[in-house]
Design an enzyme around this catalytic site. Structure first.
Site, PDB file in Angstrom:
ATOM      1  N   CYS A   2      34.518  39.301  35.595  1.00  0.00           N
ATOM      2  CA  CYS A   2      34.059  40.564  35.018  1.00  0.00           C
ATOM      3  C   CYS A   2      33.473  41.428  36.129  1.00  0.00           C
ATOM      4  CB  CYS A   2      32.988  40.292  33.957  1.00  0.00           C
ATOM      5  SG  CYS A   2      33.518  39.098  32.723  1.00  0.00           S
ATOM      6  N   ARG A  27      38.633  43.749  38.185  1.00  0.00           N
ATOM      7  CA  ARG A  27      38.033  42.426  37.989  1.00  0.00           C
ATOM      8  C   ARG A  27      38.172  41.958  36.540  1.00  0.00           C
ATOM      9  NH1 ARG A  27      34.604  40.803  41.935  1.00  0.00           N
ATOM     10  NH2 ARG A  27      33.649  39.410  40.415  1.00  0.00           N
ATOM     11  N   TRP A  73      36.483  40.300  31.549  1.00  0.00           N
ATOM     12  CA  TRP A  73      37.663  39.429  31.489  1.00  0.00           C
ATOM     13  C   TRP A  73      37.241  38.311  30.559  1.00  0.00           C
ATOM     14  CZ3 TRP A  73      39.331  34.412  32.218  1.00  0.00           C
ATOM     15  CH2 TRP A  73      40.720  34.243  32.306  1.00  0.00           C
ATOM     16  N   ASN A  99      28.453  38.024  34.038  1.00  0.00           N
ATOM     17  CA  ASN A  99      29.747  37.638  34.612  1.00  0.00           C
ATOM     18  C   ASN A  99      29.659  36.145  34.909  1.00  0.00           C
ATOM     19  OD1 ASN A  99      32.103  37.221  36.021  1.00  0.00           O
ATOM     20  ND2 ASN A  99      31.305  38.076  37.944  1.00  0.00           N
ATOM     21  N   GLY A 100      30.471  35.345  34.242  1.00  0.00           N
ATOM     22  CA  GLY A 100      30.422  33.903  34.461  1.00  0.00           C
ATOM     23  C   GLY A 100      30.608  33.149  33.158  1.00  0.00           C
ATOM     24  N   GLU A 484      55.871  32.445  46.602  1.00  0.00           N
ATOM     25  CA  GLU A 484      55.079  33.682  46.505  1.00  0.00           C
ATOM     26  C   GLU A 484      55.860  34.787  45.789  1.00  0.00           C
ATOM     27  OE1 GLU A 484      52.124  36.634  46.929  1.00  0.00           O
ATOM     28  OE2 GLU A 484      52.178  34.463  46.614  1.00  0.00           O
ATOM     29  N   LYS A 488      54.698  36.696  42.381  1.00  0.00           N
ATOM     30  CA  LYS A 488      54.590  38.175  42.295  1.00  0.00           C
ATOM     31  C   LYS A 488      55.375  38.701  41.098  1.00  0.00           C
ATOM     32  CE  LYS A 488      51.600  39.177  44.768  1.00  0.00           C
ATOM     33  NZ  LYS A 488      51.193  37.875  44.893  1.00  0.00           N
ATOM     34  N   GLU A 491      53.534  37.771  37.794  1.00  0.00           N
ATOM     35  CA  GLU A 491      52.285  38.468  37.458  1.00  0.00           C
ATOM     36  C   GLU A 491      52.464  39.977  37.322  1.00  0.00           C
ATOM     37  OE1 GLU A 491      50.528  37.815  41.977  1.00  0.00           O
ATOM     38  OE2 GLU A 491      49.146  37.955  40.297  1.00  0.00           O
ATOM     39  N   HIS A 507      68.564  18.759  41.989  1.00  0.00           N
ATOM     40  CA  HIS A 507      67.880  17.673  41.272  1.00  0.00           C
ATOM     41  C   HIS A 507      67.344  18.137  39.920  1.00  0.00           C
ATOM     42  CE1 HIS A 507      68.340  15.599  45.042  1.00  0.00           C
ATOM     43  NE2 HIS A 507      67.763  16.631  45.651  1.00  0.00           N
ATOM     44  N   LYS A 606      41.311  40.326  39.477  1.00  0.00           N
ATOM     45  CA  LYS A 606      41.472  40.229  40.926  1.00  0.00           C
ATOM     46  C   LYS A 606      40.752  39.034  41.518  1.00  0.00           C
ATOM     47  CE  LYS A 606      42.829  41.521  44.931  1.00  0.00           C
ATOM     48  NZ  LYS A 606      44.229  41.304  45.241  1.00  0.00           N
TER      49      LYS A 606
END
Ligand code: AGP
Length: 611
Positions: A2, A27, A73, A99-100, A484, A488, A491, A507, A606
């Site tokens: 947050c 955030r 968040w 925040n937490g 990566e 990308k 997300e 496989h 973020k």
């Protein structure tokens, strides 16, 4: 996770807090809220973005010289108006933002329910607030003392800001695990989860440490630990300009940050790498060189994109320094009871420097005697502060939730540090060392060149925007880049994507291949090139659609692939700094084509400051 903002001083608090929330919206953006004090406590909160809150408070009396604000968040309780912060205590006199995560909130809630408390939300935060109010009432003590006692009883992570209707100038703030920065002004103070909400007002900041509590008034800042002992605030001067946190004419921060890479990689190399002199100057490495030279093992801890940088580091460090490297997901390493031996070095890689999984994992490793080396982007962040040594990536503030320029900064730092250690350990020839220094020095220009053909990758993105799934394949140094690229695309475009070592296809995953599946190959020229050409043929044999990132001058793959994107030639060890960029652009253009808010993709934040 947050975003937290606060202000107390002579100015109007509302505009400062609202603008601060806009700066911190990366955030978390599930809901926002603000609390002001003017003739009593005024709390306004709404599901959605800061803009929704602005619409909601239009026409309301927003005058106040003190305010706290929150962008959320969601962890406990779904995103909606009642679970939005600030929360107001049962008496209505206190407002708090958090925040937490309070891990033992259920037990405390039960105690309070037995005492007749009722709760308006489903959040752990409201429980902590009423717990504080209960302690104050019961002990007839100050709010500061009540906060301190409550914090001694809870487990979990927090950064909290409280205001009290009966004390119209004071903000009580405290942190453990979640970041808190206090900006020092003349007769005013600013508070934030990072420095971006205060940058336009002051460059003087205090980074608050775990288990510290601050009593903030317009003209005083008192810092104490939970033992009620005073701590002298350590003021740091910010080395950041406002332009760095603006879009600078780009449609999105993500695109701006992708196009900033020629200069951010240059900034990362500047003052460190001198190919003509054949030197790499990194004091953080130099100060720990004996530990690196004697290291029996290097363990890399990270999450997400930073974990992919760690995987590149494994290949680079093992090849150049001949030190065994293990790359660990920080969240798994934290609870796996890992074996840490004397002589082990832990490298923690993190853009934000606040990722809880990584932070807690290195705190544990440090307690077991490991040397912690941090590769971090955010100056003054928690991971930077608890590491024994480190190197900043100097990519500047990264606002887009998808990490791009910080990733290439991490790769550049990793390559410089591996070259420096290898030279000291004599595990690399002078000739190869010099050649790689010049290769690295040439990267910013090569990135500049490949960005000029961004339109080509845009066309490819538009062509495959309808895909529902995709595979990203690479070998050697390009395998982590394939991972990566897949992250990308996931997300930023919400298309399911998986990265794999190209040879691993046979496989199992090759069963997914048909004419609707785009398969992205990271296939720049390297010692695996023939092998990857065969892998492309295996996919084409099953009618898969092949998109290949290849080296200029490659005459084989264009004849096989459906679409290609060229990057300038580079040594295979350095090439990941180039091959990752078209994958950043691909995800950006597909995301845009699908109408995704690429700077704030759904369900993401973020900096993940909760476990
Ligand atoms: C990457 O685009 C994501 N934002 C995410 O995976 C990120 O890399 C991860 O959360 C780690 O963050 P850090 O580098 O700040 O520790």
């Amino acid at each position: 996770m947050c975003g937290i903002v606060g202000y107390t001083g002579p100015r109007e608090a509302y505009p400062i807090v609202i603008n601060g929330l806009k700066r911190l919206e990366y955030r978390g953006y599930d809901s926002t809220g603000i609390a002001l004090l003017n003739g009593g406590l005024k709390v306004y909160k709404k599901k959605g973005r800061v803009a929704d809150l602005e619409g909601f408070v239009l026409g309301k009396d927003l005058h106040s010289n003190i305010g706290i604000g929150h962008t959320r968040w969601a962890t406990h309780g779904e995103p909606n108006d009642k679970n939005a912060h600030p929360h107001q205590s049962a008496s209505g006199k206190l407002a708090m933002i958090h925040n937490g995560i309070i891990e033992n909130y259920a037990q405390i809630k039960k105690e309070l329910l037995n005492k007749g408390y009722s709760f308006k939300s489903d959040t752990d935060s409201e429980v902590l607030l009423n717990f504080i109010e209960e302690i104050r009432k019961n002990n007839d003590c100050s709010l500061e003392d009540a906060v301190r006692s409550a914090l001694k009883r809870i487990t979990g992570a927090y950064c909290i800001l409280l205001i009290d209707e009966d004390d119209p100038e004071t903000i009580i703030a405290a942190r453990k695990g979640s970041p808190l920065v206090i900006g020092v002004g003349k007769g005013e103070h600013f508070l934030g989860s990072d420095a971006t909400p205060m940058l336009e007002y002051t460059k003087e900041v205090v980074y608050v440490n775990d288990y510290e509590l601050a009593v903030v008034k317009p003209d005083s800042l008192v810092l104490k630990n939970l033992g009620n002992e005073k701590i002298t605030p350590f003021i740091t001067k910010l080395d950041m300009e406002l332009a760095a946190i603006e879009k600078g004419g780009y449609d999105h921060f993500m695109l701006k940050e992708i196009f900033e890479q020629p200069s951010t990689i240059h900034d990362c190399l500047r003052g460190r790498l001198d190919a003509n002199a054949g030197t790499i100057t990194m004091s953080g490495i130099q100060n720990n060189m004996e530990a690196f030279k004697e290291a029996k093992r290097i363990i890399i801890l990270a999450c997400g994109t930073s974990w992919h940088a760690g995987l590149v580091a494994e290949y680079v460090i093992e090849e150049l320094c001949r030190i065994p490297v293990e790359v660990e997901y920080a969240s798994e390493f934290r609870y796996r009871n890992p074996i840490i031996n004397k002589g082990d070095i832990i490298i923690a890689i993190s853009q934000s420097g606040e990722t809880a999984d990584t932070l807690v994992a290195i705190e544990n490793a440090k307690e077991q005697g490991a040397v912690i080396f941090g590769i971090v982007n955010v100056v003054g962040s928690s991971i930077a502060r608890i590491s024994n040594g480190g190197a900043y990536t100097h990519a500047g503030p990264e606002i887009g939730v998808a990490s791009t320029k910080a990733f290439t900064g991490q790769l550049a730092v990793i390559m410089m540090m591996a070259l420096k250690i290898a030279r000291e350990k004599n595990t690399i020839s002078q000739e190869r060392y010099n050649a790689l220094l010049f290769e690295l020095e040439a990267i910013p220009e090569k990135v500049e060149a490949l960005l000029k053909s961004a339109e080509d990758i845009k066309k490819i993105g538009l062509k495959y925007q309808g895909a529902t799934s995709s595979l990203f394949l690479g070998r050697g140094y390009n395998f982590p880049i394939a991972l990566e690229g897949a992250l990308k695309l996931k997300e930023i475009s919400y298309i399911h994507a998986e990265g794999y070592p190209a040879a691993e296809m046979k496989h199992g995953p090759i069963a997914l291949v048909d004419e609707d599946l785009p398969v992205v190959f990271v296939a720049t020229k390297d010692s695996y090139h023939e092998k990857i050409v065969s892998n492309i043929q295996e996919i084409k044999a099953r009618k898969g659609k092949v998109i290949a990132i290849i080296t200029e001058g490659d005459e084989v793959i264009p004849g096989l692939a459906d679409d290609v994107f060229y990057v300038p030639p580079a040594d295979e060890l350095i090439a990941p700094l180039l091959s990752c960029i078209p994958l950043q652009l691909l995800s950006y253009y597909v995301g845009i084509a699908k109408g995704v808010d690429v700077d704030k993709p759904r369900n993401l934040a973020k900096s993940v400051t909760v476990e």
